[in-house]
Scaffold this motif. Structure first.
Motif, PDB file in Angstrom:
ATOM      1  N   ILE A   1       0.867  -1.178   0.000  1.00 51.56           N
ATOM      2  CA  ILE A   1       0.000   0.000   0.000  1.00 51.56           C
ATOM      3  C   ILE A   1       0.898   1.220   0.000  1.00 51.56           C
ATOM      4  O   ILE A   1       1.741   1.380   0.885  1.00 51.56           O
TER       5      ILE A   1
ATOM      6  N   GLY B   1       1.224   5.611  -0.863  1.00 49.65           N
ATOM      7  CA  GLY B   1       0.397   6.813  -0.867  1.00 49.65           C
ATOM      8  C   GLY B   1       1.057   7.905  -0.078  1.00 49.65           C
ATOM      9  O   GLY B   1       1.943   7.638   0.737  1.00 49.65           O
TER      10      GLY B   1
ATOM     11  N   SER C   1      -2.744   9.953   3.882  1.00 47.60           N
ATOM     12  CA  SER C   1      -3.684   9.285   2.993  1.00 47.60           C
ATOM     13  C   SER C   1      -4.470   8.201   3.724  1.00 47.60           C
ATOM     14  O   SER C   1      -5.481   7.730   3.235  1.00 47.60           O
TER      15      SER C   1
ATOM     16  N   LYS D   1      -2.751   5.401   5.275  1.00 49.30           N
ATOM     17  CA  LYS D   1      -2.013   4.129   5.234  1.00 49.30           C
ATOM     18  C   LYS D   1      -1.852   3.527   6.627  1.00 49.30           C
ATOM     19  O   LYS D   1      -2.172   2.371   6.866  1.00 49.30           O
ATOM     20  N   SER D   2      -1.312   4.361   7.546  1.00 50.33           N
ATOM     21  CA  SER D   2      -1.072   3.853   8.900  1.00 50.33           C
ATOM     22  C   SER D   2      -2.380   3.557   9.610  1.00 50.33           C
ATOM     23  O   SER D   2      -2.481   2.590  10.365  1.00 50.33           O
TER      24      SER D   2
ATOM     25  N   SER E   1      -3.525   0.119   8.862  1.00 45.56           N
ATOM     26  CA  SER E   1      -2.804  -0.914   9.631  1.00 45.56           C
ATOM     27  C   SER E   1      -3.330  -0.990  11.057  1.00 45.56           C
ATOM     28  O   SER E   1      -3.548  -2.069  11.596  1.00 45.56           O
TER      29      SER E   1
ATOM     30  N   ASP F   1       4.099  -1.842   8.875  1.00 41.66           N
ATOM     31  CA  ASP F   1       3.840  -0.407   8.750  1.00 41.66           C
ATOM     32  C   ASP F   1       5.149   0.361   8.620  1.00 41.66           C
ATOM     33  O   ASP F   1       5.871   0.528   9.598  1.00 41.66           O
ATOM     34  N   GLU F   2       5.433   0.837   7.430  1.00 42.40           N
ATOM     35  CA  GLU F   2       6.640   1.648   7.166  1.00 42.40           C
ATOM     36  C   GLU F   2       7.887   0.991   7.748  1.00 42.40           C
ATOM     37  O   GLU F   2       8.689   1.655   8.407  1.00 42.40           O
TER      38      GLU F   2
ATOM     39  N   VAL G   1       2.910  -1.489   4.187  1.00 42.15           N
ATOM     40  CA  VAL G   1       2.607  -0.082   4.002  1.00 42.15           C
ATOM     41  C   VAL G   1       3.932   0.637   3.834  1.00 42.15           C
ATOM     42  O   VAL G   1       4.833   0.484   4.665  1.00 42.15           O
TER      43      VAL G   1
ATOM     44  N   HIS H   1       6.144   4.146   2.012  1.00 42.32           N
ATOM     45  CA  HIS H   1       6.133   5.453   1.393  1.00 42.32           C
ATOM     46  C   HIS H   1       6.987   5.441   0.142  1.00 42.32           C
ATOM     47  O   HIS H   1       6.791   6.183  -0.791  1.00 42.32           O
TER      48      HIS H   1
ATOM     49  N   LEU I   1      -3.165   4.573  -2.068  1.00 46.03           N
ATOM     50  CA  LEU I   1      -4.181   5.073  -1.152  1.00 46.03           C
ATOM     51  C   LEU I   1      -4.098   6.596  -1.150  1.00 46.03           C
ATOM     52  O   LEU I   1      -3.016   7.161  -1.000  1.00 46.03           O
TER      53      LEU I   1
END
Lengths: 257, 482
Positions: free
Chosen positions: A32, A34, A38, A40-41, A44, A170-171, A201, A203, A219
């Motif tokens: 994902i 974006g 947006s 994203k987090s 999650s 997440d990132e 997720v 960036h 996203l």
């Protein structure tokens, strides 16, 4: 495996997710992407059951089971794992104790016997080597005094230990230098399995050079505005988000981060 | 994340498991306090004349003293004439000579509390003195201790059998005029523990006393005196519980420790008096004076306390560091929940050269409770090269409790060094989310986080009790997360 239908979620009355639809099959890796803000987090966190977010509409199922009805810890026991972007410290609680408690909570749920300290130590040492962490760090407090890279490796190590059905990352690449990125990516690739779904997720496209996704979704404004294969990420890297009609300022914000 | 806070608050609710009452016949004084009551008490104990005089002197002094009101606690005024000052299980005139003569109901009580008075049982290696209401009911392992030269008996016995030692040291560390509650205790103390470790002896086992309040409307006023002669060592632990009652009950103890040259005393407390119910009704008022005197050079006194019970706690185990190079330590975990209030800490009085002290205090507040650390570090003019290190950490669970820190530092010597560190933190929603996301139960998560916070103190407890203390915290916190 994971099915998200028309998911809406808000925080403090402000709607962040405005109708997410996503299907992930076992064995697949989805990315994902974006700009910042947006959602994203948020996606999650909502999937993992963070109670700061309120789900206002939609449904989420994991292997047919309604995730939204389950408490955070129940979701974890059903196999939902979230690798945190900013893992929090728990002073005085050793990594080893924390990890063993988690592993045993899952084993208990599956009706398996608990692992004793010696058995667990052996397993934990093996897995820590997989992400290039010195086993000595197992004795330190949870995330206490860890560098950014160590925290991220620790998260991936936990995923390897807990063997989830759905791993949400997440990132996981943020704040990593190129060597650490390689180590973390190797860890994530080791997680790839026929019976596991992975949702990444991120960036930046660069992570996807190391962990090649099956699908990429963009996203923006709380919705998935574009889905495609691996090539979508490359296109985004080249052209930015502008061509998808995403506002300039959001793009500007995102590159600042 | 208000939801998690609510959960945390719910975790803290849990019933007190030692709240039962033993149905036993007791001889209990009518409530009220005057010189006749003291004389009667002293008479029952067949005390020598000097002891009665000592008590009466303390009583007269007490009448002129005021109850302290500076602590960060609030409680209804105590009517000292509504308290009964003596209650003892009925039994034949003489003290039981062996465990076989102890009332089986009493033995059962201690079994329920997990304290075996039968010497063969699992706590073997720990000698126990059991104090029930106003009297000592049993002391175990007396013989092997006597072989090592260690005296371990009730203070009442010590007054009879070792009057010279008692006369020399009783009140030498905490004089009757020290403070209001110490004064009251000096007048009416009923029983407690006496320990004497002779020169060069390392006490062969842990010594411990379990205090139990059973009778209603009585106060418990125990007195403990521990003397460690030159180059001796002793480790002592006390535990306390009481039934659940709607009325508050007063517990005003005095503990005096004396360490001579090169002697070491390690004193640990696991205090679990009935804390009152979740609406703040009932519970023990724990107003206690504990002080150790490091009289000799190179001596050391170490206090470790885990305080989870009592409605109101007013307690400052202290060290007077008189001997050169003497060392004082204070390690404390104080947990308050529901409407409990604690004002606790220590005093480190540095008088000798190169004396050093360490204070590690961990306060945990949950529910609507209030938890204060109050500590004095004082350097006299002769405290050349003295130093203190203080670390004072508070942990808040939920958002309706309070934590306060009142440090006092007085120095009359320029070479003295003081370090003070203080932190306040919360069991954060992020920590809870991390634990739960890994499949860990919210209750287990809180307990794990709190135990981690207390680790530095728990490692100071004797092995057997460190585990017990961890479990006690778990129990005290249960119900604070749903």
């Amino acid at each position: 495996m994971l099915s998200i239908k028309n998911l809406h979620a808000s925080v403090e009355g402000k709607e962040i997710l405005k109708g997410i639809n996503l299907e992930i099959k076992a064995g697949e890796v989805h990315a994902i992407m974006g700009p910042n803000g947006s959602g994203k987090s948020t996606l999650s966190q909502v999937l993992a059951g963070n109670e700061a977010f309120e789900v206002t509409e939609g449904e989420v199922t994991l292997n047919g089971e309604n995730l939204l009805e389950l408490e955070t810890e129940e979701r974890a026991r059903e196999g939902v794992f979230l690798a945190f972007q900013y893992p929090v410290e728990i002073p005085g609680v050793s990594n080893l104790q924390f990890l063993r408690t988690a592993v045993n909570a899952l084993r208990h749920h599956r009706g398996e016997s608990e692992m004793n300290a010696a058995e667990f130590m052996k397993l934990a040492k093996e897995v820590s080597r997989q992400v290039d962490l010195d086993p000595a760090f197992l004795k330190r407090g949870v995330n206490q005094g860890f560098s950014g890279g160590e925290k991220k490796r620790n998260e991936i190590m936990q995923a390897l230990l807990l063997q989830p059905k759905l791993a949400i990352l997440d990132e996981t690449d943020s704040g990593l230098d190129i060597d650490a990125l390689q180590v973390v990516s190797n860890g994530v690739n080791a997680l790839r399995a026929k019976d596991r779904a992975i949702l990444m997720v991120t960036h930046y496209q660069r992570l996807l050079n190391h962990i090649v996704p099956d699908y990429v979704h963009v996203l923006a404004g709380g919705r998935i505005v574009k889905s495609g294969g691996r090539e979508l990420a490359l296109e985004l890297e080249e052209r930015g988000y502008g061509w998808l009609g995403i506002k300039e300022e959001e793009t500007a914000n995102s590159s600042a981060n | 994340m208000a939801t998690t806070d609510t959960e945390v608050n719910e975790l803290i609710k849990r019933e007190y498991e030692y709240g039962f009452v033993t149905d036993i016949e007791s001889d209990t004084f009518e409530p009220g306090l005057n010189e006749d009551v003291i004389a009667r008490l002293s008479g029952i104990k067949k005390e020598p004349e000097w002891m009665l005089e000592w008590r009466l002197k303390a009583y007269r002094r007490w009448l002129e003293m005021d109850e302290p009101d500076w602590a960060h606690v609030g409680y209804p005024k105590i009517d000292y004439d509504s308290i009964s000052y003596y209650s003892a299980p009925k039994r034949p005139e003489d003290m039981p000579q062996s465990l076989d003569e102890v009332d089986p109901e009493l033995l059962k009580t201690y079994e329920k509390l997990g304290i075996p008075l039968h010497e063969r049982e699992k706590l073997a290696g720990v000698a126990v003195d059991a104090v029930f209401d106003s009297v000592s009911v049993a002391t175990t392992f007396k013989e092997p201790l006597a072989k090592a030269g260690v005296i371990f008996c009730s203070i009442s016995e010590a007054i009879q059998d070792y009057p010279e030692l008692v006369k020399k040291y009783l009140g030498s560390v905490v004089p009757a005029g020290d403070n209001f509650f110490a004064g009251l205790n000096s007048a009416v103390f009923s029983d407690g523990t006496f320990v004497y470790v002779p020169k060069g002896v390392r006490c062969p086992m842990e010594l411990s006393t379990y205090f139990r309040i059973n009778a209603a409307n009585t106060g418990q006023f125990e007195r403990t005196l521990i003397i460690a002669e030159d180059s001796s060592y002793v480790s002592y632990l006390e535990g306390c519980t009481a039934p659940m009652r709607d009325e508050n009950q007063l517990h005003a103890a005095v503990v005096e420790l004396v360490a001579l040259d090169d002697a070491q005393i390690k004193y640990s407390t696991v205090q679990n008096w009935y804390p009152g119910d979740e609406n703040g009704k009932g519970g023990i008022f724990n107003f206690v004076t504990k002080r150790g005197a490091c009289i000799g050079k190179n001596s050391k006194i170490s206090w470790t306390q885990v305080e989870t019970g009592s409605a109101v706690t007013w307690k400052y185990p202290s060290c007077v560091l008189r001997g050169d190079n003497s060392v004082g330590e204070f390690y404390s975990v104080a947990l308050t929940n529901n409407y409990q209030q604690a004002d606790t800490g220590t005093k480190m009085i540095h008088l000798g050269k190169n004396t050093s002290s360490t204070i590690i205090s961990k306060g945990i507040s949950a529910g609507k409770s209030s938890n204060a650390y109050r500590g004095l570090v004082k350097f006299g003019p002769g405290a050349e090269g003295a130093r203190n290190f203080t670390q004072c950490d508070s942990l808040l669970i939920g958002d309706r409790c309070g934590a306060h820190t009142f440090p006092y530092i007085e120095s009359k010597n320029k070479s003295a060094i003081v370090e003070h560190e203080a932190t306040t933190s919360k069991v954060s929603d992020e920590q809870m989310f991390l634990c739960r996301q890994r499949g860990i139960d919210p209750e287990q998560a809180v307990s794990m986080i709190v135990n981690g916070f207390c680790k530095e103190v728990f490692k100071e407890l004797p092995m057997e009790f460190a585990v017990e203390a961890g479990k006690l915290l778990e129990v005290s916190l249960e119900g604070s997360v749903g």
